[in-house]
Design a protein around this motif. Structure first.
Motif, PDB file in Angstrom:
ATOM      1  N   PHE A  39       0.812  -1.126  -0.114  1.00 53.19           N
ATOM      2  CA  PHE A  39       0.056  -0.005  -0.023  1.00 53.19           C
ATOM      3  C   PHE A  39       0.980   1.363   0.074  1.00 53.19           C
ATOM      4  CE2 PHE A  39      -2.050   3.227   2.107  1.00 53.19           C
ATOM      5  CZ  PHE A  39      -3.395   3.419   1.593  1.00 53.19           C
ATOM      6  N   ILE A  40       1.876   1.549   1.107  1.00 53.42           N
ATOM      7  CA  ILE A  40       2.739   2.502   0.976  1.00 53.42           C
ATOM      8  C   ILE A  40       3.487   2.766  -0.417  1.00 53.42           C
ATOM      9  CG2 ILE A  40       4.782   3.438   2.137  1.00 53.42           C
ATOM     10  CD1 ILE A  40       3.646   2.307   4.790  1.00 53.42           C
ATOM     11  N   ASN A  41       3.993   1.233  -0.745  1.00 55.91           N
ATOM     12  CA  ASN A  41       4.773   1.609  -2.053  1.00 55.91           C
ATOM     13  C   ASN A  41       3.861   2.053  -3.180  1.00 55.91           C
ATOM     14  OD1 ASN A  41       7.432   1.039  -1.082  1.00 55.91           O
ATOM     15  ND2 ASN A  41       6.772  -1.298  -1.279  1.00 55.91           N
ATOM     16  N   THR A  42       2.573   1.744  -3.079  1.00 56.14           N
ATOM     17  CA  THR A  42       1.649   2.362  -4.287  1.00 56.14           C
ATOM     18  C   THR A  42       1.100   3.533  -4.013  1.00 56.14           C
ATOM     19  OG1 THR A  42       0.973  -0.279  -4.557  1.00 56.14           O
ATOM     20  CG2 THR A  42      -0.443   1.343  -5.388  1.00 56.14           C
ATOM     21  N   LYS A  43       0.543   3.830  -3.057  1.00 54.55           N
ATOM     22  CA  LYS A  43      -0.070   5.171  -2.518  1.00 54.55           C
ATOM     23  C   LYS A  43       0.767   6.121  -1.888  1.00 54.55           C
ATOM     24  CE  LYS A  43      -4.118   3.491  -3.655  1.00 54.55           C
ATOM     25  NZ  LYS A  43      -5.104   3.948  -4.761  1.00 54.55           N
ATOM     26  N   GLY A  44       1.795   5.918  -1.193  1.00 53.38           N
ATOM     27  CA  GLY A  44       2.581   6.521  -0.256  1.00 53.38           C
ATOM     28  C   GLY A  44       1.914   6.953   1.023  1.00 53.38           C
ATOM     29  N   VAL A  45       3.130   7.203   1.768  1.00 54.60           N
ATOM     30  CA  VAL A  45       2.463   7.720   3.459  1.00 54.60           C
ATOM     31  C   VAL A  45       1.607   8.793   3.506  1.00 54.60           C
ATOM     32  CG1 VAL A  45       4.824   6.786   4.015  1.00 54.60           C
ATOM     33  CG2 VAL A  45       4.531   9.305   3.553  1.00 54.60           C
ATOM     34  N   ASP A  46       1.237   9.573   2.527  1.00 54.06           N
ATOM     35  CA  ASP A  46       0.183  10.469   2.566  1.00 54.06           C
ATOM     36  C   ASP A  46      -1.223  10.055   2.773  1.00 54.06           C
ATOM     37  OD1 ASP A  46       2.179  12.520   2.687  1.00 54.06           O
ATOM     38  OD2 ASP A  46       1.848  13.109   0.442  1.00 54.06           O
ATOM     39  N   GLU A  47      -1.419   8.735   2.489  1.00 50.55           N
ATOM     40  CA  GLU A  47      -2.642   8.048   2.646  1.00 50.55           C
ATOM     41  C   GLU A  47      -2.576   7.334   3.825  1.00 50.55           C
ATOM     42  OE1 GLU A  47      -4.938   8.326   0.402  1.00 50.55           O
ATOM     43  OE2 GLU A  47      -3.914   9.658  -0.781  1.00 50.55           O
ATOM     44  N   LEU A  48      -1.921   7.450   4.869  1.00 53.77           N
ATOM     45  CA  LEU A  48      -1.914   6.662   6.077  1.00 53.77           C
ATOM     46  C   LEU A  48      -2.850   7.746   6.978  1.00 53.77           C
ATOM     47  CD1 LEU A  48       1.890   5.910   6.954  1.00 53.77           C
ATOM     48  CD2 LEU A  48      -0.070   4.408   6.159  1.00 53.77           C
ATOM     49  N   PRO A  49      -3.623   7.382   8.014  1.00 53.39           N
ATOM     50  CA  PRO A  49      -3.416   6.194   8.618  1.00 53.39           C
ATOM     51  C   PRO A  49      -4.114   5.050   7.863  1.00 53.39           C
ATOM     52  CG  PRO A  49      -4.871   7.302   9.740  1.00 53.39           C
ATOM     53  CD  PRO A  49      -4.513   8.270   8.921  1.00 53.39           C
ATOM     54  N   ILE A  50      -3.899   3.827   7.918  1.00 55.11           N
ATOM     55  CA  ILE A  50      -4.765   2.941   7.425  1.00 55.11           C
ATOM     56  C   ILE A  50      -5.213   1.708   8.623  1.00 55.11           C
ATOM     57  CG2 ILE A  50      -3.690   2.761   5.264  1.00 55.11           C
ATOM     58  CD1 ILE A  50      -1.878   0.375   5.879  1.00 55.11           C
ATOM     59  N   THR A  51      -6.056   1.258   8.628  1.00 55.99           N
ATOM     60  CA  THR A  51      -6.629   0.296   9.501  1.00 55.99           C
ATOM     61  C   THR A  51      -6.748  -1.008   8.611  1.00 55.99           C
ATOM     62  OG1 THR A  51      -8.173   1.662  10.394  1.00 55.99           O
ATOM     63  CG2 THR A  51      -8.796  -0.624  10.680  1.00 55.99           C
ATOM     64  N   VAL A  52      -5.943  -2.073   9.437  1.00 56.12           N
ATOM     65  CA  VAL A  52      -5.841  -3.349   8.893  1.00 56.12           C
ATOM     66  C   VAL A  52      -6.412  -4.367   9.949  1.00 56.12           C
ATOM     67  CG1 VAL A  52      -4.088  -5.368   8.320  1.00 56.12           C
ATOM     68  CG2 VAL A  52      -3.516  -3.044   7.918  1.00 56.12           C
ATOM     69  N   LEU A  53      -7.448  -5.510   9.556  1.00 56.69           N
ATOM     70  CA  LEU A  53      -7.775  -6.422  10.474  1.00 56.69           C
ATOM     71  C   LEU A  53      -7.434  -7.682   9.707  1.00 56.69           C
ATOM     72  CD1 LEU A  53      -9.496  -7.235  12.887  1.00 56.69           C
ATOM     73  CD2 LEU A  53     -11.669  -7.018  11.252  1.00 56.69           C
ATOM     74  N   GLU A  54      -6.845  -8.830  10.510  1.00 54.94           N
ATOM     75  CA  GLU A  54      -6.617  -9.966   9.977  1.00 54.94           C
ATOM     76  C   GLU A  54      -5.825  -9.924   8.802  1.00 54.94           C
ATOM     77  OE1 GLU A  54     -10.105 -12.410  10.156  1.00 54.94           O
ATOM     78  OE2 GLU A  54     -10.363 -12.054  12.328  1.00 54.94           O
ATOM     79  N   GLY A  55      -4.934  -8.813   8.412  1.00 58.12           N
ATOM     80  CA  GLY A  55      -3.898  -8.774   7.391  1.00 58.12           C
ATOM     81  C   GLY A  55      -4.821  -8.002   5.956  1.00 58.12           C
ATOM     82  N   GLU A  56      -5.880  -7.497   6.161  1.00 60.73           N
ATOM     83  CA  GLU A  56      -6.664  -6.981   5.104  1.00 60.73           C
ATOM     84  C   GLU A  56      -6.861  -5.704   5.626  1.00 60.73           C
ATOM     85  OE1 GLU A  56     -10.903  -7.122   2.884  1.00 60.73           O
ATOM     86  OE2 GLU A  56     -10.562  -8.599   4.371  1.00 60.73           O
ATOM     87  N   ILE A  57      -6.242  -4.809   4.582  1.00 56.24           N
ATOM     88  CA  ILE A  57      -6.591  -3.276   4.737  1.00 56.24           C
ATOM     89  C   ILE A  57      -7.888  -2.961   4.413  1.00 56.24           C
ATOM     90  CG2 ILE A  57      -5.949  -1.034   3.879  1.00 56.24           C
ATOM     91  CD1 ILE A  57      -3.280  -2.048   2.941  1.00 56.24           C
ATOM     92  N   LEU A  58      -8.733  -2.075   5.525  1.00 55.45           N
ATOM     93  CA  LEU A  58     -10.182  -2.026   5.420  1.00 55.45           C
ATOM     94  C   LEU A  58     -10.462  -0.589   5.485  1.00 55.45           C
ATOM     95  CD1 LEU A  58     -11.410  -4.544   8.252  1.00 55.45           C
ATOM     96  CD2 LEU A  58     -11.169  -4.808   5.942  1.00 55.45           C
ATOM     97  N   ILE A  59      -9.723   0.377   5.981  1.00 56.46           N
ATOM     98  CA  ILE A  59      -9.742   1.754   6.138  1.00 56.46           C
ATOM     99  C   ILE A  59      -8.547   2.407   5.836  1.00 56.46           C
ATOM    100  CG2 ILE A  59     -10.523   3.675   7.367  1.00 56.46           C
ATOM    101  CD1 ILE A  59     -12.543   1.929   8.990  1.00 56.46           C
ATOM    102  N   THR A  60      -8.547   3.504   4.758  1.00 58.79           N
ATOM    103  CA  THR A  60      -7.431   4.346   4.489  1.00 58.79           C
ATOM    104  C   THR A  60      -7.523   5.759   4.510  1.00 58.79           C
ATOM    105  OG1 THR A  60      -7.791   4.140   2.321  1.00 58.79           O
ATOM    106  CG2 THR A  60      -6.575   2.434   2.825  1.00 58.79           C
ATOM    107  N   GLY A  61      -6.354   6.347   4.859  1.00 62.33           N
ATOM    108  CA  GLY A  61      -6.609   7.987   4.846  1.00 62.33           C
ATOM    109  C   GLY A  61      -7.303   8.421   6.187  1.00 62.33           C
ATOM    110  N   ARG A  62      -7.857   7.633   6.904  1.00 64.54           N
ATOM    111  CA  ARG A  62      -8.735   8.113   8.387  1.00 64.54           C
ATOM    112  C   ARG A  62      -8.655   7.096   9.265  1.00 64.54           C
ATOM    113  NH1 ARG A  62     -13.751   6.041   8.702  1.00 64.54           N
ATOM    114  NH2 ARG A  62     -14.439   5.132   7.149  1.00 64.54           N
ATOM    115  N   TYR A  63      -9.102   7.505  10.644  1.00 64.68           N
ATOM    116  CA  TYR A  63      -9.203   6.562  11.681  1.00 64.68           C
ATOM    117  C   TYR A  63     -10.671   6.106  11.426  1.00 64.68           C
ATOM    118  CZ  TYR A  63      -4.804   7.936  13.496  1.00 64.68           C
ATOM    119  OH  TYR A  63      -3.225   8.157  13.705  1.00 64.68           O
ATOM    120  N   PRO A  64     -10.883   4.732  12.265  1.00 63.39           N
ATOM    121  CA  PRO A  64     -12.272   4.412  12.076  1.00 63.39           C
ATOM    122  C   PRO A  64     -12.926   5.160  13.089  1.00 63.39           C
ATOM    123  CG  PRO A  64     -10.524   2.630  12.514  1.00 63.39           C
ATOM    124  CD  PRO A  64      -9.932   3.984  12.556  1.00 63.39           C
ATOM    125  N   SER A  65     -14.317   5.247  12.834  1.00 62.00           N
ATOM    126  CA  SER A  65     -15.101   5.959  13.924  1.00 62.00           C
ATOM    127  C   SER A  65     -15.653   4.785  15.026  1.00 62.00           C
ATOM    128  CB  SER A  65     -16.505   6.278  13.125  1.00 62.00           C
ATOM    129  OG  SER A  65     -17.167   5.105  12.800  1.00 62.00           O
TER     130      SER A  65
END
Length: 104
Positions: A39-65
């Motif tokens: 993800f970071i290699n493709t989108k870059g660090v400006d798209e952080l934060p990311i939320t990962v659950l059990e190895g799968e990226i679920l949310i990008t660019g913001r924190y979960p509500s």
């Protein structure tokens, strides 16, 4: 950030383990996780934060509500802690600071 810290502390108190990593303090966590590294290699660090659950990226660019945390973890929202009365959390995307009539 305060809301996320509160949520993670409340989850821990309820026996739910959630890891949170900062790129500056734990860069190897980002390198060693293939999905995150790709993800970071493709989108870059400006798209952080990311939320990962059990190895799968679920949310990008913001924190979960709080509601998303409860749904993702299949837990009651009460596990996330109570907000103090008189304290209002403003989501980052709102652009507001929570002050009324520009009086902070």
């Amino acid at each position: 950030m305060l809301r996320i810290s509160t949520v993670l502390n409340s989850l821990k108190k309820n026996g739910i383990e959630v890891d949170r990593f900062n790129l500056t303090n734990a860069p190897m966590e980002f390198v060693n996780n293939k999905a995150v590294n790709d993800f970071i290699n493709t989108k870059g660090v400006d798209e952080l934060p990311i939320t990962v659950l059990e190895g799968e990226i679920l949310i990008t660019g913001r924190y979960p509500s709080n509601e998303e945390f409860a749904k993702l973890l299949n837990i009651p929202i009460s596990f996330l802690g109570e907000q103090e009365k008189g304290f209002k959390i403003i989501p980052q995307s709102s652009g507001g600071c929570g002050c009324s009539d520009e009086n902070c």
